[in-house]
Design a protein around this motif. Structure first.
Motif, PDB file in Angstrom:
ATOM      1  N   TRP A  52      23.161 -19.530  42.217  1.00  0.00           N
ATOM      2  CA  TRP A  52      24.384 -20.243  41.836  1.00  0.00           C
ATOM      3  C   TRP A  52      25.338 -19.387  41.030  1.00  0.00           C
ATOM      4  O   TRP A  52      26.356 -19.876  40.546  1.00  0.00           O
ATOM      5  N   GLU A  91      19.738 -30.580  46.919  1.00  0.00           N
ATOM      6  CA  GLU A  91      19.655 -29.122  46.796  1.00  0.00           C
ATOM      7  C   GLU A  91      18.246 -28.586  47.065  1.00  0.00           C
ATOM      8  O   GLU A  91      17.976 -27.398  46.829  1.00  0.00           O
ATOM      9  N   GLY A 135      24.842 -19.035  35.102  1.00  0.00           N
ATOM     10  CA  GLY A 135      25.677 -19.851  35.969  1.00  0.00           C
ATOM     11  C   GLY A 135      26.458 -20.909  35.214  1.00  0.00           C
ATOM     12  O   GLY A 135      27.376 -21.516  35.779  1.00  0.00           O
TER      13      GLY A 135
END
Length: 335
Positions: free
Chosen positions: A153, A236, A293
């Motif tokens: 990410w 996800e 991230g």
């Protein structure tokens, strides 16, 4: 709003087609706390009594564009998890490209329980999270059923240190850690977004009836009878290193409850039977790949947290916690 006017017409017609004979939709309640999607509780009455469903709808343009992959993945995962002991919702129906609804949507059973985000009892809940996560990682899937490989990410080029940091060298050192090639790992089934806002807790006295945000409700505290009654938001789901799920939950705990809680989670996970990288440098890579991230201030996730009462989590608080967490990781695992 607790009537069916809270549901757009096309979605209402689609939901009603999924109901059993004699059932009817009698109530719609928006659920708070979601960031990527709108969530609604749908109350259904019929010959067998009353039950509740949860409807996830992607309405933001970014997620609408990616809805087919996200919702089809979640539907597949919910079918798979129905064969396991992981407390996940039961899939009812999915409309991934908005063929029937105004927006791409997924309909599932409503799980009991509440999301708990307050600081009181955070350590106990972290222990419960750490005991639940190895069960997710042990989900056995045939190679043909494996979810997609994990996606990072962030990357070194995308990391933005907090504005006005007095520790630019700390951030440079952290970014250098994730410049390397990803470490080798033994892959396993990952939730990939496992953290306190995606886990529902119930009390032993029957508290948590599913009336609130996400696929459950919001509450505070947690006594001795607390247990995990649901794990939600499987869009996800991926295949990758267990360290990555542990890293993500650790970051969220550090931001929500402070650095010590976030730093303790990996130890709790291993004590519960989970397996992490043997090499501290490899473990550090995965921890920082997640934490970086959220630089500079984790505002993206904090919006939902503040809706659930954590108004103390201002950008400055989150930026300070994130920097302190990065420093703690480097001190413990960086040699």
């Amino acid at each position: 709003m607790n009537d069916i006017r809270g549901l757009p017409e096309a979605a209402r017609r689609w939901v009603e087609r999924q109901l059993a004979d004699g059932e009817r939709l009698v109530g719609v309640t928006p659920l708070r706390g979601g960031w990527s999607s709108e969530m609604r509780r749908l109350d259904v009455d019929g010959p067998g009594g009353r039950r509740s469903l949860a409807l996830r709808s992607f309405v933001k343009p970014f997620f609408v564009r990616h809805a087919e992959g996200l919702l089809c993945r979640e539907a597949d995962v919910l079918r798979l998890l129905g064969r396991t002991g992981v407390p996940a919702a039961e899939l009812v129906a999915v409309d991934p490209v908005a063929e029937h609804c105004e927006y791409p949507s997924l309909l599932m059973s409503l799980l009991p329980g509440t999301v708990r985000l307050d600081d009181e009892g955070a350590g106990r809940r972290a222990g419960l999270l750490a005991r639940q996560l190895p069960d997710v990682h042990r989900v056995a899937v045939a190679e043909a059923e494996r979810p997609r490989p994990y996606q990072a990410w962030t990357s070194p080029e995308r990391v933005t240190p907090p504005t006005g940091t007095g520790r630019p060298e700390l951030w440079a050192r952290a970014v250098d850690v994730i410049r390397r090639e990803p470490p080798a790992y033994d892959g396993c089934f990952l939730h990939r977004d496992f953290h306190p806002c995606n886990v529902l807790f119930s009390d032993g006295d029957g508290d948590g009836d599913g009336d609130g945000e996400r696929n459950g409700g919001a509450a505070v505290g947690g006594g001795a009878g607390l247990w995990i009654s649901g794990v939600v938001d499987w869009v996800e789901t991926s295949w990758g290193p267990a360290d990555l799920d542990v890293a993500h939950c650790s970051t969220m705990l550090a931001l929500l409850h402070g650095v010590p809680v976030g730093m303790a989670f990996a130890d709790l996970y291993e004590a519960a039977g989970g397996n992490l990288a043997d090499d501290p440098a490899d473990h550090l890579y995965w921890r920082l790949l997640d934490a970086l991230g959220y630089a500079p201030d984790a505002e993206k996730v904090a919006t939902g947290w503040r809706e659930l009462g954590r108004t103390d989590l201002t950008p400055s608080v989150l930026a300070g916690r994130l920097e302190a967490y990065v420093q703690a990781l480097l001190e413990r695992y960086g040699g």
